[in-house]
Write a protein that holds these residues in place. Structure first.
Motif, PDB file in Angstrom:
ATOM      1  N   ASN A 148       0.836  -1.208   0.000  1.00  0.00           N
ATOM      2  CA  ASN A 148       0.000   0.000   0.000  1.00  0.00           C
ATOM      3  C   ASN A 148       0.868   1.254   0.000  1.00  0.00           C
ATOM      4  O   ASN A 148       0.577   2.234  -0.696  1.00  0.00           O
ATOM      5  N   CYS A 151       2.411   1.940  -3.331  1.00  0.00           N
ATOM      6  CA  CYS A 151       1.436   2.568  -4.229  1.00  0.00           C
ATOM      7  C   CYS A 151       1.211   4.031  -3.858  1.00  0.00           C
ATOM      8  O   CYS A 151       1.089   4.897  -4.741  1.00  0.00           O
ATOM      9  N   ALA A 152       1.167   4.318  -2.551  1.00  0.00           N
ATOM     10  CA  ALA A 152       0.992   5.706  -2.109  1.00  0.00           C
ATOM     11  C   ALA A 152       2.202   6.554  -2.508  1.00  0.00           C
ATOM     12  O   ALA A 152       2.049   7.699  -2.946  1.00  0.00           O
ATOM     13  N   LYS A 155       1.905   7.282  -6.142  1.00  0.00           N
ATOM     14  CA  LYS A 155       0.862   8.284  -6.376  1.00  0.00           C
ATOM     15  C   LYS A 155       1.339   9.681  -5.992  1.00  0.00           C
ATOM     16  O   LYS A 155       1.080  10.664  -6.694  1.00  0.00           O
ATOM     17  N   GLN A 156       2.063   9.769  -4.872  1.00  0.00           N
ATOM     18  CA  GLN A 156       2.482  11.072  -4.345  1.00  0.00           C
ATOM     19  C   GLN A 156       3.727  11.633  -5.019  1.00  0.00           C
ATOM     20  O   GLN A 156       3.937  12.856  -5.016  1.00  0.00           O
ATOM     21  N   LEU A 237      -7.078   0.028  -1.832  1.00  0.00           N
ATOM     22  CA  LEU A 237      -6.424   0.788  -2.894  1.00  0.00           C
ATOM     23  C   LEU A 237      -7.425   1.221  -3.969  1.00  0.00           C
ATOM     24  O   LEU A 237      -7.316   2.310  -4.532  1.00  0.00           O
ATOM     25  N   ASN A 240      -8.966   4.275  -2.529  1.00  0.00           N
ATOM     26  CA  ASN A 240      -8.109   5.440  -2.307  1.00  0.00           C
ATOM     27  C   ASN A 240      -7.313   5.913  -3.531  1.00  0.00           C
ATOM     28  O   ASN A 240      -6.665   6.956  -3.468  1.00  0.00           O
ATOM     29  N   ILE A 241      -7.354   5.152  -4.618  1.00  0.00           N
ATOM     30  CA  ILE A 241      -6.736   5.604  -5.872  1.00  0.00           C
ATOM     31  C   ILE A 241      -7.836   5.607  -6.934  1.00  0.00           C
ATOM     32  O   ILE A 241      -8.002   4.633  -7.693  1.00  0.00           O
ATOM     33  N   GLU A 372      -2.158   3.741   2.949  1.00  0.00           N
ATOM     34  CA  GLU A 372      -1.992   4.714   1.879  1.00  0.00           C
ATOM     35  C   GLU A 372      -2.637   6.058   2.182  1.00  0.00           C
ATOM     36  O   GLU A 372      -2.566   6.991   1.369  1.00  0.00           O
ATOM     37  N   ASP A 373      -3.266   6.196   3.343  1.00  0.00           N
ATOM     38  CA  ASP A 373      -3.910   7.456   3.721  1.00  0.00           C
ATOM     39  C   ASP A 373      -2.901   8.514   4.177  1.00  0.00           C
ATOM     40  O   ASP A 373      -3.283   9.673   4.365  1.00  0.00           O
ATOM     41  N   ALA A 376       3.778   8.775   2.403  1.00  0.00           N
ATOM     42  CA  ALA A 376       4.511   7.510   2.300  1.00  0.00           C
ATOM     43  C   ALA A 376       6.001   7.638   2.604  1.00  0.00           C
ATOM     44  O   ALA A 376       6.628   6.671   3.043  1.00  0.00           O
TER      45      ALA A 376
END
Length: 404
Positions: A148, A151-152, A155-156, A237, A240-241, A372-373, A376
């Protein structure tokens, strides 16, 4: 500085507790509790001999919420790390709400009677944690957990939008047994024999167990057959994505494991309902668990490596991009450091790091959260420091070819 209460005394607990004892600037006091106090004492003895750190040990029934609340208050614990069975997630969350302390676990709740595992009932406690002015951090293992965070991080930092994710879990370790599971046999076999599921184009697609397989060349391991399973991090995920078009989870299995599992399934040994045997009611999969090697005993004899990571596809600066973020872990090195094999290590280390993020206020909020909130990077930095270094490979967006 925090007093951490760790509940559970298996292989993951061994690693998490050792790692907490190696980070005493954060965890100034450690209490280890389990239904079987002798297991806690064995871990405490290992830590005392290796690190000269004292661990308090306590007997506790994790299904008894009131008893856990009383324990939290008696020892003045600041946070609770649950590395017991996922059946006990809800009772331990309730205990943390009543006691007003943060809760951390490594796997989502599983229904004992249905073999269904999902975040629904844990997410439903969000308002309880907000009212208690504290937080719950769900799934701080490797998968879920580190995957997770990978992935975060992507994304970030690496993508403007993410479209596809394949989570790839390879355990190439050899313990020498014809058949054994690397974590709790009951949980392992229930997950592996369940229907597969993945998310594509806005809906869940169900498959027969092990129906979809492909070969992947895992760095430092080699090419392995990888089978599609459902795994809980997919659920969070997807939530959140929002740009995701597809997400899947794959795990490697050797032919010996698959053959044994199929035979056990065919003769009813994976059943989760009660049957009567010689006038005694038993649950076949629980009886099987007593016959198989204890996963915590596999550490000394397991050789080889694990490789777990995420292949992520999307766009960056209006251009297609594909990256592979992964960690490689060596079973023998893990055993030398913590007395446990790499499957326990790759779960126990992130459990400690997640607890560290909460204890130090780096990840801080009120309510129920997935990995992932949060930001990261601090977690990714600690992975490199605490024994789970990661790598990023740039790949051709239209193939699995490595470009750099």
């Amino acid at each position: 500085m925090s007093h951490i209460l760790i509940i559970g005394a298996g292989g993951v607990s061994q690693v998490a507790t050792v790692k907490c004892a190696m980070n005493t600037k954060t965890f100034t006091k450690i209490t280890l509790a389990s239904r079987t106090k002798s297991k806690c004492e064995a871990i405490a003895k290992f830590i005392k001999e290796r690190l000269n750190v004292d661990i308090n040990t306590v007997k506790i029934d994790a299904d008894d919420t009131k008893a856990v609340v009383n324990l939290i208050k008696d020892i003045k614990a600041d946070l609770l790390l649950n590395v017991a069975l996922p059946y006990q997630d809800l009772t331990l969350m309730d205990a943390c709400v009543e006691a007003g302390i943060p809760y951390i676990d490594t796997a989502n709740y599983e229904h004992p009677d249905t073999a269904k595992f999902e975040y629904k009932l844990q997410w439903a406690k969000d308002s309880d944690f907000k009212s208690a002015n504290t937080m719950a951090l769900l799934g701080s293992g490797f998968d879920p957990g580190v995957t997770n965070v990978f992935c975060a991080y992507a994304k970030q930092n690496l993508f403007d939008e993410i479209y596809e994710i394949d989570i790839l879990d390879c355990n190439a370790g050899d313990h020498g047994y014809a058949f054994a599971t690397n974590f709790n046999p009951e949980i392992n076999l229930r997950e592996v024999s369940a229907k597969g599921r993945y998310w594509e184009n806005g809906k869940w697609i169900e498959t027969d167990p092990m129906e979809i397989m492909f070969k992947w060349d895992y760095p430092k391991v080699g090419v392995k057959d990888s089978y599609l399973l459902y795994h809980e991090e997919l659920e969070s995920l997807v939530k959140n994505i929002p740009t995701l078009k597809r997400i899947r989870f794959f795990m490697t299995f050797g032919q010996s494991y698959l053959t044994h599992m199929k035979c056990l399934e065919n003769v009813g040994m994976l059943r989760i309902d009660e049957v009567e045997h010689n006038g005694v009611k038993i649950v076949p999969i629980q009886f099987l668990k007593t016959l198989l090697p204890d996963p915590a005993s596999l550490g000394e004899r397991t050789k080889g490596k694990t490789n777990i990571g995420c292949v992520i596809t999307g766009i960056k600066d209006d251009k297609p991009r594909k990256v592979y973020i992964y960690n490689v872990c060596d079973h023998e090195e893990c055993y030398k450091e913590t007395g446990a094999q790499a499957v326990s290590y790759t779960t126990g280390v992130p459990a400690m790091i997640g607890s560290m993020m909460v204890a130090n206020g780096i990840w801080s909020s009120k309510g129920v959260f997935n990995m992932e909130d949060f930001d990261a990077k601090p977690f990714m930095d600690e992975l490199n420091k605490q024994g789970l270094p990661w790598e990023i490979i740039e790949m051709d967006p239209n193939s699995n070819r490595i470009v750099k």
